[in-house]
Write an enzyme that holds these catalytic residues in place. Structure first.
Site, PDB file in Angstrom:
ATOM      1  N   ILE A  13     -15.589 -20.868 -19.434  1.00 45.97           N
ATOM      2  CA  ILE A  13     -16.365 -19.773 -20.021  1.00 45.97           C
ATOM      3  C   ILE A  13     -16.307 -19.856 -21.547  1.00 45.97           C
ATOM      4  O   ILE A  13     -17.298 -19.636 -22.235  1.00 45.97           O
ATOM      5  CB  ILE A  13     -15.822 -18.413 -19.518  1.00 45.97           C
ATOM      6  N   ARG A  38     -10.070 -33.188 -23.739  1.00 40.25           N
ATOM      7  CA  ARG A  38     -11.251 -32.341 -23.497  1.00 40.25           C
ATOM      8  C   ARG A  38     -11.730 -31.704 -24.809  1.00 40.25           C
ATOM      9  O   ARG A  38     -12.924 -31.553 -25.050  1.00 40.25           O
ATOM     10  CB  ARG A  38     -10.926 -31.249 -22.475  1.00 40.25           C
ATOM     11  N   ASN A  81     -10.683 -14.979 -25.198  1.00 39.16           N
ATOM     12  CA  ASN A  81     -11.103 -15.542 -23.912  1.00 39.16           C
ATOM     13  C   ASN A  81      -9.997 -16.325 -23.213  1.00 39.16           C
ATOM     14  O   ASN A  81     -10.006 -16.462 -21.990  1.00 39.16           O
ATOM     15  CB  ASN A  81     -12.325 -16.453 -24.153  1.00 39.16           C
ATOM     16  N   GLY A  83      -7.174 -17.782 -21.149  1.00 39.07           N
ATOM     17  CA  GLY A  83      -6.488 -17.196 -19.999  1.00 39.07           C
ATOM     18  C   GLY A  83      -6.091 -18.263 -19.001  1.00 39.07           C
ATOM     19  O   GLY A  83      -6.705 -19.332 -18.924  1.00 39.07           O
ATOM     20  N   GLY A 142      -2.544 -11.895  -4.331  1.00 40.22           N
ATOM     21  CA  GLY A 142      -1.958 -13.102  -4.936  1.00 40.22           C
ATOM     22  C   GLY A 142      -2.028 -13.141  -6.448  1.00 40.22           C
ATOM     23  O   GLY A 142      -1.778 -14.184  -7.061  1.00 40.22           O
ATOM     24  N   TYR A 146      -1.919 -11.752 -13.014  1.00 38.27           N
ATOM     25  CA  TYR A 146      -3.244 -11.874 -13.637  1.00 38.27           C
ATOM     26  C   TYR A 146      -3.970 -10.521 -13.647  1.00 38.27           C
ATOM     27  O   TYR A 146      -4.555 -10.115 -14.654  1.00 38.27           O
ATOM     28  CB  TYR A 146      -4.041 -12.917 -12.842  1.00 38.27           C
ATOM     29  N   ILE A 179     -16.814 -17.140 -11.628  1.00 42.55           N
ATOM     30  CA  ILE A 179     -17.713 -18.013 -12.388  1.00 42.55           C
ATOM     31  C   ILE A 179     -17.347 -19.459 -12.071  1.00 42.55           C
ATOM     32  O   ILE A 179     -16.153 -19.777 -11.884  1.00 42.55           O
ATOM     33  CB  ILE A 179     -17.541 -17.740 -13.911  1.00 42.55           C
TER      34      ILE A 179
HETATM   35  N1  CAA Z   1      -6.153  -9.796   1.869  1.00 42.12           N
HETATM   36  C1  CAA Z   1      -5.267  -9.678   2.885  1.00 42.12           C
HETATM   37  N2  CAA Z   1      -4.576 -10.718   3.374  1.00 42.12           N
HETATM   38  C2  CAA Z   1      -4.808 -11.919   2.826  1.00 42.12           C
HETATM   39  C3  CAA Z   1      -5.714 -12.098   1.780  1.00 42.12           C
HETATM   40  C4  CAA Z   1      -6.409 -10.985   1.314  1.00 42.12           C
HETATM   41  N3  CAA Z   1      -7.308 -11.061   0.303  1.00 42.12           N
HETATM   42  N4  CAA Z   1      -5.710 -13.408   1.427  1.00 42.12           N
HETATM   43  C5  CAA Z   1      -4.822 -13.999   2.241  1.00 42.12           C
HETATM   44  N5  CAA Z   1      -4.294 -13.112   3.087  1.00 42.12           N
HETATM   45  C6  CAA Z   1      -3.320 -13.359   4.149  1.00 42.12           C
HETATM   46  C7  CAA Z   1      -3.660 -14.643   4.884  1.00 42.12           C
HETATM   47  O1  CAA Z   1      -4.642 -14.368   5.872  1.00 42.12           O
HETATM   48  C8  CAA Z   1      -2.317 -15.028   5.472  1.00 42.12           C
HETATM   49  O2  CAA Z   1      -2.039 -14.233   6.583  1.00 42.12           O
HETATM   50  P1  CAA Z   1      -1.515 -14.909   7.940  1.00 42.12           P
HETATM   51  O3  CAA Z   1      -0.233 -15.597   7.567  1.00 42.12           O
HETATM   52  O4  CAA Z   1      -1.330 -13.746   8.851  1.00 42.12           O
HETATM   53  O5  CAA Z   1      -2.592 -15.863   8.346  1.00 42.12           O
HETATM   54  C9  CAA Z   1      -1.330 -14.577   4.387  1.00 42.12           C
HETATM   55  O6  CAA Z   1      -2.049 -13.603   3.590  1.00 42.12           O
HETATM   56  C10 CAA Z   1      -0.887 -15.715   3.508  1.00 42.12           C
HETATM   57  O7  CAA Z   1      -2.029 -16.270   2.881  1.00 42.12           O
HETATM   58  P2  CAA Z   1      -2.025 -17.716   2.319  1.00 42.12           P
HETATM   59  O8  CAA Z   1      -1.746 -18.705   3.383  1.00 42.12           O
HETATM   60  O9  CAA Z   1      -3.263 -17.903   1.505  1.00 42.12           O
HETATM   61  O10 CAA Z   1      -0.723 -17.646   1.389  1.00 42.12           O
HETATM   62  P3  CAA Z   1      -0.268 -18.664   0.321  1.00 42.12           P
HETATM   63  O11 CAA Z   1       1.062 -18.210  -0.129  1.00 42.12           O
HETATM   64  O12 CAA Z   1      -0.441 -20.058   0.799  1.00 42.12           O
HETATM   65  O13 CAA Z   1      -1.349 -18.463  -0.822  1.00 42.12           O
HETATM   66  C11 CAA Z   1      -2.498 -17.366  -2.562  1.00 42.12           C
HETATM   67  C12 CAA Z   1      -1.525 -17.216  -1.392  1.00 42.12           C
HETATM   68  C13 CAA Z   1      -1.944 -18.340  -3.594  1.00 42.12           C
HETATM   69  C14 CAA Z   1      -2.649 -16.015  -3.197  1.00 42.12           C
HETATM   70  C15 CAA Z   1      -3.867 -17.885  -2.057  1.00 42.12           C
HETATM   71  O14 CAA Z   1      -4.310 -17.030  -1.025  1.00 42.12           O
HETATM   72  C16 CAA Z   1      -4.899 -17.924  -3.144  1.00 42.12           C
HETATM   73  O15 CAA Z   1      -4.934 -18.832  -3.972  1.00 42.12           O
HETATM   74  N6  CAA Z   1      -5.781 -16.923  -3.177  1.00 42.12           N
HETATM   75  C17 CAA Z   1      -6.849 -16.861  -4.208  1.00 42.12           C
HETATM   76  C18 CAA Z   1      -6.489 -15.856  -5.241  1.00 42.12           C
HETATM   77  C19 CAA Z   1      -7.655 -15.719  -6.163  1.00 42.12           C
HETATM   78  O16 CAA Z   1      -8.731 -15.245  -5.814  1.00 42.12           O
HETATM   79  N7  CAA Z   1      -7.490 -16.111  -7.412  1.00 42.12           N
HETATM   80  C20 CAA Z   1      -8.558 -16.034  -8.334  1.00 42.12           C
HETATM   81  C21 CAA Z   1      -8.478 -17.192  -9.269  1.00 42.12           C
HETATM   82  S1  CAA Z   1      -9.914 -17.311 -10.288  1.00 42.12           S
HETATM   83  C22 CAA Z   1      -9.765 -16.057 -11.357  1.00 42.12           C
HETATM   84  O17 CAA Z   1      -8.768 -15.381 -11.414  1.00 42.12           O
HETATM   85  C23 CAA Z   1     -10.906 -15.841 -12.297  1.00 42.12           C
HETATM   86  C24 CAA Z   1     -11.364 -14.456 -12.278  1.00 42.12           C
HETATM   87  O18 CAA Z   1     -11.084 -13.713 -13.213  1.00 42.12           O
HETATM   88  C25 CAA Z   1     -12.199 -13.980 -11.159  1.00 42.12           C
END
Ligand code: CAA
Length: 239
Positions: A13, A38, A81, A83, A142, A146, A179
């Site tokens: 971004i 980069r 910006n 992050g 998770g 953040y 994004i």
């Molecule tokens: N709500 C409820 N439960 C959830 C869930 C949610 N949103 N996401 C996952 N779970 C559950 C899973 O279903 C799983 O349950 P079961 O064991 O019963 O199947 C349990 O939680 C564990 O999930 P994971 O296997 O995914 O756990 P992990 O420890 O391997 O990983 C995590 C966890 C690292 C948080 C991973 O889920 C992840 O990377 N999530 C994405 C987080 C995200 O959206 N980050 C945004 C990055 S981009 C950004 O931040 C830019 C911005 O500003 C938008």
């Protein structure tokens, strides 16, 4: 020609914001923290000056801003910006993982604003845009680190907007949704797929779509807009 500093301005971004501001007629300083390769490629491609310093370190920021001001002139426009993400559920999150994200994403806003605010006050002009996140507004599984940092940015924005108003310093936030950047592409594909399915417009956003919001908020036309948050998220979260 106004001078704009974009933190984390050579990738994602931030890159789109740097280029958008350059195209709109600003002299741009793009900050970056670590990825020299980069950053150099960005400089060659865009002709925009790059400045390496760690935005989470107040002394490094002061030195970086001095270097920018010596080369380009006083900073009129600041885009906070930079992050990072260090995602993980809280029961698997260490203190360092918490602290690193808070200091980089939120501490940087204090450090950079602190470094440029005296000059903006003296010149009675400033434009600050802080990049928050949908996940600071709505929370995200998770991301306690953040989400807390980004939510903090939204409070910081409203407080500083009140302090800056009398000196013609506007302070606004943009809250991007998901994004199409390296950061979002690092979300596990099965998780990302579910997130995209919940975006009403049915796709990830483009970095340019954030940059256009920034260019508007820093313009003279936006002088009456301060303390606001512009959500750019394809309708994923509305409030
Ligand atoms: N709500 C409820 N439960 C959830 C869930 C949610 N949103 N996401 C996952 N779970 C559950 C899973 O279903 C799983 O349950 P079961 O064991 O019963 O199947 C349990 O939680 C564990 O999930 P994971 O296997 O995914 O756990 P992990 O420890 O391997 O990983 C995590 C966890 C690292 C948080 C991973 O889920 C992840 O990377 N999530 C994405 C987080 C995200 O959206 N980050 C945004 C990055 S981009 C950004 O931040 C830019 C911005 O500003 C938008």
């Amino acid at each position: 020609m106004r001078v704009a500093l974009v933190t984390g301005g050579t990738r994602g971004i931030g890159e789109a914001i740097s280029v958008g501001l350059k195209d709109a007629g600003y002299k741009v300083a793009a900050n970056y923290a670590g990825n020299d390769e980069r950053a150099q490629a960005f400089r060659e491609r865009t002709g925009i000056s790059v400045f390496k310093f760690d935005v989470s370190d107040p002394e490094a920021v002061n030195a970086g801003v001095k270097a920018i001001e010596a080369e380009l002139g006083p900073v009129d426009v600041l885009i906070n910006n930079a992050g990072i993400t260090k995602d993980g559920t809280i029961h698997k999150m260490g203190y360092e993982q918490w602290k690193h994200v808070i200091e980089t994403n939120l501490g940087s806003c204090f450090n950079c604003c602190r470094s440029v605010i005296d000059g903006m006050r003296a010149r009675k002009f400033g434009r600050i845009v802080n990049i928050g996140s949908i996940n600071g507004q709505a929370g995200q599984y998770g991301q306690v680190n953040y989400a807390a940092a980004k939510s903090g940015i939204h409070g910081f924005t409203k407080a500083l907007a009140q302090e800056g108003a009398r000196n013609n310093i506007t302070v606004n936030a943009i809250a991007p949704g998901y994004i199409d950047t390296d950061m979002v592409r690092s979300v596990p594909p099965n998780v990302l797929e579910k997130i995209v399915a919940k975006i009403p417009v049915g796709r990830l956003g483009h970095a340019d779509e954030i940059a256009r919001g920034v260019v508007f908020l820093v313009s003279d036309d936006a002088g009456f807009i301060t303390g606001s948050t512009l959500s750019i998220n394809g309708g994923q979260h509305m409030y």
